[in-house]
Design a protein around this motif. Sequence first.
Motif, mmCIF file in Angstrom:
data_model
loop_
_atom_site.group_PDB
_atom_site.id
_atom_site.type_symbol
_atom_site.label_atom_id
_atom_site.label_comp_id
_atom_site.label_asym_id
_atom_site.label_seq_id
_atom_site.Cartn_x
_atom_site.Cartn_y
_atom_site.Cartn_z
ATOM 1 N N VAL A 1 -7.277 13.357 4.422
ATOM 2 C CA VAL A 1 -6.280 12.351 4.021
ATOM 3 C C VAL A 1 -6.656 10.988 4.594
ATOM 4 O O VAL A 1 -6.607 9.959 3.900
ATOM 5 N N LEU A 2 -7.046 10.959 5.866
ATOM 6 C CA LEU A 2 -7.434 9.701 6.495
ATOM 7 C C LEU A 2 -8.659 9.095 5.829
ATOM 8 O O LEU A 2 -8.738 7.871 5.640
ATOM 9 N N VAL A 3 -9.613 9.941 5.468
ATOM 10 C CA VAL A 3 -10.819 9.455 4.789
ATOM 11 C C VAL A 3 -10.462 8.830 3.446
ATOM 12 O O VAL A 3 -10.934 7.749 3.085
ATOM 13 N N ALA A 4 -9.598 9.504 2.704
ATOM 14 C CA ALA A 4 -9.206 8.998 1.386
ATOM 15 C C ALA A 4 -8.457 7.677 1.517
ATOM 16 O O ALA A 4 -8.740 6.711 0.794
ATOM 17 N N LEU A 5 -7.494 7.619 2.437
ATOM 18 C CA LEU A 5 -6.727 6.391 2.626
ATOM 19 C C LEU A 5 -7.621 5.256 3.133
ATOM 20 O O LEU A 5 -7.498 4.107 2.677
ATOM 21 N N GLY A 6 -8.519 5.582 4.056
ATOM 22 C CA GLY A 6 -9.433 4.558 4.583
ATOM 23 C C GLY A 6 -10.367 4.022 3.516
ATOM 24 O O GLY A 6 -10.624 2.813 3.453
ATOM 25 N N THR A 7 -10.863 4.910 2.651
ATOM 26 C CA THR A 7 -11.750 4.481 1.571
ATOM 27 C C THR A 7 -11.026 3.536 0.619
ATOM 28 O O THR A 7 -11.536 2.462 0.265
ATOM 29 N N GLY A 8 -9.829 3.921 0.213
ATOM 30 C CA GLY A 8 -9.059 3.077 -0.692
ATOM 31 C C GLY A 8 -8.702 1.742 -0.072
ATOM 32 O O GLY A 8 -8.825 0.692 -0.717
ATOM 33 N N ALA A 9 -8.258 1.756 1.184
ATOM 34 C CA ALA A 9 -7.865 0.517 1.855
ATOM 35 C C ALA A 9 -9.062 -0.418 2.031
ATOM 36 O O ALA A 9 -8.940 -1.637 1.840
ATOM 37 N N LEU A 10 -10.220 0.135 2.389
ATOM 38 C CA LEU A 10 -11.410 -0.686 2.599
ATOM 39 C C LEU A 10 -11.854 -1.376 1.308
ATOM 40 O O LEU A 10 -12.089 -2.593 1.279
ATOM 41 N N VAL B 1 -4.295 4.229 -4.240
ATOM 42 C CA VAL B 1 -5.386 4.844 -5.003
ATOM 43 C C VAL B 1 -6.100 5.886 -4.150
ATOM 44 O O VAL B 1 -6.468 6.966 -4.635
ATOM 45 N N GLY B 2 -6.306 5.572 -2.867
ATOM 46 C CA GLY B 2 -6.920 6.551 -1.972
ATOM 47 C C GLY B 2 -6.073 7.801 -1.842
ATOM 48 O O GLY B 2 -6.588 8.926 -1.856
ATOM 49 N N LEU B 3 -4.753 7.618 -1.728
ATOM 50 C CA LEU B 3 -3.842 8.770 -1.697
ATOM 51 C C LEU B 3 -3.973 9.582 -2.973
ATOM 52 O O LEU B 3 -4.025 10.824 -2.924
#
Length: 332
Positions: free
Chosen positions: A109-118, A235-237
Motif C-alpha cells: 500500500v505504501l509503495v502504491a501511494l508513494g508511487t502515485g504521490a511522487l 491513483v496510487g490507491l
Amino acid sequence: MTVTEKTVSAAPSEPAAWAGRGLGWLRTQYPLLILLVLVVLAAVLSDAFLSTRNLENLVLQMSVIGIVALAQFIVVVSGGIDISVGSVLGLACVLSAGLFGGASTGLAVLVALGTGALLGAVNGFLVAFRGLEPFIVTLGMLALARGLVYAYTEGVPVRPADPAFTLVGTATVLGVPVLGVIWVAVALGMAFLLRRTVFGRRVYAVGSTPEAAHASGVPVRGTLLAVYVIAGLLVGLGGFLLASRVGAGTPTAGTLFELDAIAAVVIGGARLSGGQGRVFGAVVGTAIFGVITNLLVLLNVSTFLQDAFRGALILLAVALATIGRSPARRGR
C-alpha cells in the motif's frame, strides 16, 4: 386590497415557485436521470442484471475507476487535465505487487501511494511552477509511466508473495464489496475537502479564474501542486486495489482508464475549463458507464460496439451539459 387578501392571493404562487425550483434541480441533475433510466432499461433487458452476483461484480468493476475518476475530477476542477492517470495506476499496480517481493500487504500500500504521490508531484511541479500545459505534461508522464511498467514486468504479470494481498480486493462487508466501501469513503472525503474547507474553495477559485484567485491572495502554485499530489495518491490507491482484486500486477493495468475517468467527470457535469463540478456528479458518471458496460456484456454485445456506445454517450452528455446555458456562456 387588504394585507390578508394579498397574502391569500400570493399563496397559490408558492407551489408554482417550488415546482420551478424542482424543474431547475432536475435540469442540473440530468446525469442522475440518465442513470435511473439505464438501470430500469438494464433490468428490463436482462434478468441477470439485478442478481446479487452481478451487482457485486458491478460494484467491483466501478470502484477502481471510480476512485481514478475522483482523482481526475479534482484536477479538472482546478482547470487542468491528467491523461496519465491510467499509466500511473498501472505502475503503482505492478510495483505494489512486485517490489520487495510483494511480501507485505501494508508495504505494498505504501509503495502504491508513494508511487502515485511522487509522479503526481512531478506533474504538479511542471504545471504549477514551470507553467507548462497540463495536457503536454501528463502526456509525457503517460508515456514514461507506461514504459516503466513494461520495463519492470517485461510483459509478464507480477504476482505478490503475501497470501493476504487479495484480501482487500475480494472481501465483502454485509454483502457489499470492500472496494465499494472504500470508493464511497473516498468520495465523501473528496466532497468534504472541496466543499467544506478553505483548500477546496481555493481549488474552485483557481479553476475558475487563476488571475483573480492570485489577486485575492490564493497561493495558486501551491494549490495546483497539492491538487496533483492528491490526485496521484488516489491513483496510487487505485493501483493497489486493482492489484488486490486481480491478485497480480498486470502490464496492461489501467490501460485507457484516463478516457473512462475523463468521460465520467464530463458526463457528471464538470466543466473541462475548470471551476465547476460536484463529486456526486463524478460518482454518478462512473456509475453510468459501469451500468452500460455491464449491460452490454450481459447482452453479449461486441467489444467494438461497446466502445461506440460509450463514445455516443459522451457526446450526449456534452450536448445535455449545454442545456440551460446562455448563448454567451456556450460561446466561451
